[in-house]
Design a protein around this motif. Sequence first.
Motif, PDB file in Angstrom:
ATOM      1  N   LYS A 488       0.872  -1.175   0.000  1.00  0.00           N
ATOM      2  CA  LYS A 488       0.000   0.000   0.000  1.00  0.00           C
ATOM      3  C   LYS A 488       0.910   1.226   0.000  1.00  0.00           C
ATOM      4  O   LYS A 488       1.523   1.558   1.016  1.00  0.00           O
ATOM      5  CB  LYS A 488      -0.903  -0.016   1.230  1.00  0.00           C
ATOM      6  CG  LYS A 488      -2.001   1.040   1.240  1.00  0.00           C
ATOM      7  CD  LYS A 488      -2.884   0.853   2.468  1.00  0.00           C
ATOM      8  CE  LYS A 488      -4.044   1.822   2.484  1.00  0.00           C
ATOM      9  NZ  LYS A 488      -4.909   1.612   3.677  1.00  0.00           N
ATOM     10  N   GLU A 489       1.036   1.864  -1.154  1.00  0.00           N
ATOM     11  CA  GLU A 489       1.991   2.956  -1.332  1.00  0.00           C
ATOM     12  C   GLU A 489       1.340   4.296  -0.983  1.00  0.00           C
ATOM     13  O   GLU A 489       0.299   4.659  -1.539  1.00  0.00           O
ATOM     14  CB  GLU A 489       2.480   2.997  -2.790  1.00  0.00           C
ATOM     15  CG  GLU A 489       3.070   1.686  -3.286  1.00  0.00           C
ATOM     16  CD  GLU A 489       3.303   1.696  -4.789  1.00  0.00           C
ATOM     17  OE1 GLU A 489       3.176   2.777  -5.403  1.00  0.00           O
ATOM     18  OE2 GLU A 489       3.599   0.620  -5.351  1.00  0.00           O
ATOM     19  N   ILE A 490       1.958   5.048  -0.079  1.00  0.00           N
ATOM     20  CA  ILE A 490       1.467   6.375   0.288  1.00  0.00           C
ATOM     21  C   ILE A 490       2.331   7.439  -0.378  1.00  0.00           C
ATOM     22  O   ILE A 490       3.564   7.382  -0.316  1.00  0.00           O
ATOM     23  CB  ILE A 490       1.457   6.572   1.812  1.00  0.00           C
ATOM     24  CG1 ILE A 490       0.420   5.634   2.460  1.00  0.00           C
ATOM     25  CG2 ILE A 490       1.118   8.012   2.173  1.00  0.00           C
ATOM     26  CD1 ILE A 490       0.300   5.787   3.957  1.00  0.00           C
ATOM     27  N   ASN A 501      -2.935  13.967  -0.250  1.00  0.00           N
ATOM     28  CA  ASN A 501      -2.455  12.651   0.184  1.00  0.00           C
ATOM     29  C   ASN A 501      -3.134  11.556  -0.634  1.00  0.00           C
ATOM     30  O   ASN A 501      -4.335  11.619  -0.912  1.00  0.00           O
ATOM     31  CB  ASN A 501      -2.739  12.442   1.665  1.00  0.00           C
ATOM     32  CG  ASN A 501      -1.926  13.367   2.545  1.00  0.00           C
ATOM     33  OD1 ASN A 501      -0.826  13.769   2.179  1.00  0.00           O
ATOM     34  ND2 ASN A 501      -2.459  13.719   3.709  1.00  0.00           N
ATOM     35  N   MET A 502      -2.357  10.531  -0.997  1.00  0.00           N
ATOM     36  CA  MET A 502      -2.877   9.454  -1.835  1.00  0.00           C
ATOM     37  C   MET A 502      -2.256   8.124  -1.431  1.00  0.00           C
ATOM     38  O   MET A 502      -1.091   8.070  -1.069  1.00  0.00           O
ATOM     39  CB  MET A 502      -2.540   9.740  -3.313  1.00  0.00           C
ATOM     40  CG  MET A 502      -2.932   8.628  -4.277  1.00  0.00           C
ATOM     41  SD  MET A 502      -2.632   9.058  -6.018  1.00  0.00           S
ATOM     42  CE  MET A 502      -0.851   8.843  -6.106  1.00  0.00           C
ATOM     43  N   TRP A 503      -3.053   7.066  -1.446  1.00  0.00           N
ATOM     44  CA  TRP A 503      -2.478   5.725  -1.406  1.00  0.00           C
ATOM     45  C   TRP A 503      -2.861   4.975  -2.672  1.00  0.00           C
ATOM     46  O   TRP A 503      -3.879   5.267  -3.301  1.00  0.00           O
ATOM     47  CB  TRP A 503      -2.827   4.943  -0.154  1.00  0.00           C
ATOM     48  CG  TRP A 503      -4.263   4.635   0.190  1.00  0.00           C
ATOM     49  CD1 TRP A 503      -4.983   5.144   1.233  1.00  0.00           C
ATOM     50  CD2 TRP A 503      -5.141   3.686  -0.458  1.00  0.00           C
ATOM     51  NE1 TRP A 503      -6.244   4.597   1.269  1.00  0.00           N
ATOM     52  CE2 TRP A 503      -6.367   3.691   0.234  1.00  0.00           C
ATOM     53  CE3 TRP A 503      -5.002   2.839  -1.562  1.00  0.00           C
ATOM     54  CZ2 TRP A 503      -7.463   2.899  -0.125  1.00  0.00           C
ATOM     55  CZ3 TRP A 503      -6.094   2.041  -1.942  1.00  0.00           C
ATOM     56  CH2 TRP A 503      -7.299   2.080  -1.221  1.00  0.00           C
ATOM     57  N   MET A 504      -2.016   4.026  -3.047  1.00  0.00           N
ATOM     58  CA  MET A 504      -2.235   3.246  -4.256  1.00  0.00           C
ATOM     59  C   MET A 504      -1.860   1.795  -4.007  1.00  0.00           C
ATOM     60  O   MET A 504      -0.844   1.510  -3.368  1.00  0.00           O
ATOM     61  CB  MET A 504      -1.404   3.806  -5.417  1.00  0.00           C
ATOM     62  CG  MET A 504      -1.529   3.010  -6.725  1.00  0.00           C
ATOM     63  SD  MET A 504      -0.502   3.679  -8.075  1.00  0.00           S
ATOM     64  CE  MET A 504      -1.373   5.189  -8.484  1.00  0.00           C
ATOM     65  N   ILE A 505      -2.702   0.884  -4.482  1.00  0.00           N
ATOM     66  CA  ILE A 505      -2.408  -0.549  -4.470  1.00  0.00           C
ATOM     67  C   ILE A 505      -2.393  -1.026  -5.909  1.00  0.00           C
ATOM     68  O   ILE A 505      -3.387  -0.878  -6.632  1.00  0.00           O
ATOM     69  CB  ILE A 505      -3.450  -1.332  -3.649  1.00  0.00           C
ATOM     70  CG1 ILE A 505      -3.402  -0.908  -2.179  1.00  0.00           C
ATOM     71  CG2 ILE A 505      -3.212  -2.835  -3.762  1.00  0.00           C
ATOM     72  CD1 ILE A 505      -4.492  -1.528  -1.316  1.00  0.00           C
ATOM     73  N   LYS A 506      -1.264  -1.585  -6.315  1.00  0.00           N
ATOM     74  CA  LYS A 506      -1.112  -2.083  -7.686  1.00  0.00           C
ATOM     75  C   LYS A 506      -1.207  -3.607  -7.716  1.00  0.00           C
ATOM     76  O   LYS A 506      -0.971  -4.258  -6.691  1.00  0.00           O
ATOM     77  CB  LYS A 506       0.249  -1.653  -8.248  1.00  0.00           C
ATOM     78  CG  LYS A 506       0.452  -0.144  -8.341  1.00  0.00           C
ATOM     79  CD  LYS A 506       1.892   0.164  -8.722  1.00  0.00           C
ATOM     80  CE  LYS A 506       2.146   1.663  -8.758  1.00  0.00           C
ATOM     81  NZ  LYS A 506       3.583   1.976  -8.982  1.00  0.00           N
ATOM     82  N   PRO A 507      -1.489  -4.176  -8.877  1.00  0.00           N
ATOM     83  CA  PRO A 507      -1.433  -5.638  -9.002  1.00  0.00           C
ATOM     84  C   PRO A 507      -0.049  -6.147  -8.606  1.00  0.00           C
ATOM     85  O   PRO A 507       0.960  -5.448  -8.787  1.00  0.00           O
ATOM     86  CB  PRO A 507      -1.714  -5.878 -10.481  1.00  0.00           C
ATOM     87  CG  PRO A 507      -2.520  -4.693 -10.905  1.00  0.00           C
ATOM     88  CD  PRO A 507      -1.975  -3.536 -10.119  1.00  0.00           C
TER      89      PRO A 507
END
Length: 738
Positions: A488-490, A501-507
């Motif tokens: 879970k990238e912040i 602010n953003m979080w991202m979850i990639k495959p």
Amino acid sequence: MKFPKILVAFILATSSVLTAQKKEVSLEEIWSGEFRQERLQSLQSLNNGEEYVVMNRDRESGNTSIDIYSYKTGKKTRTLLNSADLSEIKSFQSFKFSEDENKILLSTEVEPIYRRSSKNIVYVYDVKSKDLMKVSEEKIQEASFSPDNSKLAYVFDNNIYILDLKSKEKTQVTQDGKINSIINGITDWVYEEEFSFVKAFAWNPTGEKIAFLRFDESEVPEFSMDLFGKDLYPTQQVFKYPKAGESNSEVSLHMYDVKSQTSKEVDLGDKYDVASESSEVNTETITDFYIPRIKWSADPMLLSVQVLNRHQNNLDLIFVNAEDNTSELVLNETDKAYVDITDNLTFLEDNSFIWTSEKDGWNHIYHYDENGKLIDQVTDGEWEVTNYYGYDKKAERIYFQSTENGSVNRDIFSIKPNGKNKMRLTERDGTNSADFSADYTYFINTFTNTNTPPVYTLHTSKNGKQVREILNNNELLSKVEGYDFSEKEISTININGNDLNMWMIKPLNFDENKKYPLLMFQYSGPGSQSVSNTYFGSNDYWYQLLANKGYIIVCIDGRGTGFKGADFKKVTYQELGKYEVEDQISAAQKLGERNYIDADRIGIWGWSYGGFMSSNAILKGNDVFSMAIAVAPVTSWRFYDTVYTERYMRTPQENPSGYDGNSPLNHVEKLKGDYLLIHGGGDDNVHLQNSMRMVEELVQANKQFDWAIYPDRNHGIYGGNTRLHLYQMMTDFILEKL
């Protein structure tokens, strides 16, 4: 070095097996509690500051116990009470000590009412004699010991009663309580939901007086919900619910004298809102105000009362003399938008007090003398105090939590009341919260970040030094290792001039040369936060499931969310759904420019305020979003309650364009993508009316969409297999449409 071919083959085979052992998470695992986190339950410090109590439940027998543990060693020292030793009850659901800890209130047969309220069968347990006494044959509310343990006050059928624990004599304090009309000693629906409290009475420190609020809700419009159940005929729940612009309960403060058994209304002076000259509403004075907090000061005969005008931009702190019921204005706080209510007011021995305020643009701690004169601004800077834990008079230090280390993080600090000698008591970057012992010798720190589920550790308050680890979630971490989970990238993303602010979850096997569909989640309500340096919740596991199926999941906290200063939060004032939606649309466009995101396959979803947002996003951003899911959405702020809605929007009479211009109901003709609308039929908070009106508008605009109603389910839409069914429906919709 050159490996033999047979060895290379062995390594490749082993690697393949290890990879194969990783498995994808399932919805059944997520909603069956497979990833449940270990937590400390019902922890409460004892007065001695050296021990704490925890309520434990034996799952096999069903018995509950109150067990005592040493802060220093963590070892159980004794059991204070076990329901197995009580013949009258098998178990209890909660407990509450008297001030001297010689008596305990035990709540059983708990019957929930709304979010925070319940009715209970209550018993009093005497720690020394081990006697157990049933308070009433009826289910009662908010039972509370007098300071000397001799009496118990509680509410039954909207009236306050006092029970003498020695003589068993019962005194009825109020007589006029009536369902859906007059409430004494507990709050009405909107106070409970929006001011976050139910108990609306308080013993003074000597037990001579009881201050209480009285709500006359006879003029508040009624709302009704059909509950279908399993009987031949449905039932109907009818309750008072003031929608924006409608009549509130008339609230008044009363002082009851225990000895004379008489009560008097307290005159708080003229409290009113005056409509602005530019408003179209009647400019006569509106005698309408809120009393969101009452609290006794260090002086046993001095009650503090917070009085808020209906516009919620003018807050008075008033001191009431309980001996003659006279009142005096001590502190006034105003804001161009609104003033938030907190529980941070703390009285010191000299009756000076601690107060938190956003008046310098950031939420900080202030110290005032007993007359309301400022002594010191205790904290300052472009960061926010996010929790106030209290004042240690022995060490002369204030303990608090803040965002000084970044708005997605939390740390614990201590500081002198004069603002000097600030000390950081936590070390690890992430989210730290604290639970202090009664004498502030120790605190239990709960730490989490994106890689670490909650870890509970004991620290000394003097310098933050760790004494021992109490509990961790290493078993959960070990379990998670067996799954294909992504990081879970912040980060931040610059949108409309702001670093959001953003979080991202990639495959898991992300390839930047491929294009992936994007699903955005947000809540976006005023002062909220969805992007934080914390470990997975249930939805995060669901996002991992979607990521495994080839989706990128993103969450962005746009303008109007919290912990970045008052200006950032209050920019949405009178325009809920404008700037927040603009930020989500702009963010989707910017993310769609990245090589690895398919700009033609961007979806958005949200729940409650987030459902309001996702509905607006697919309508106003119909060239950006191809899919949206809205769960329990507000579709017009005209349908929501006075306290929440008017805080941010004023009334519909004053601000009709703000209400209607950003209502999804008025933009249905713009729908181009796939839209799923979901609601609980028993939602007392965001009424089903919102979705039913949305359905009608979409039908009349001849727009095709999908929708589902969960009968009798409240705003949380849970119970039995409900959550599993809900998330299976949403998963199928995403896989098919995005």
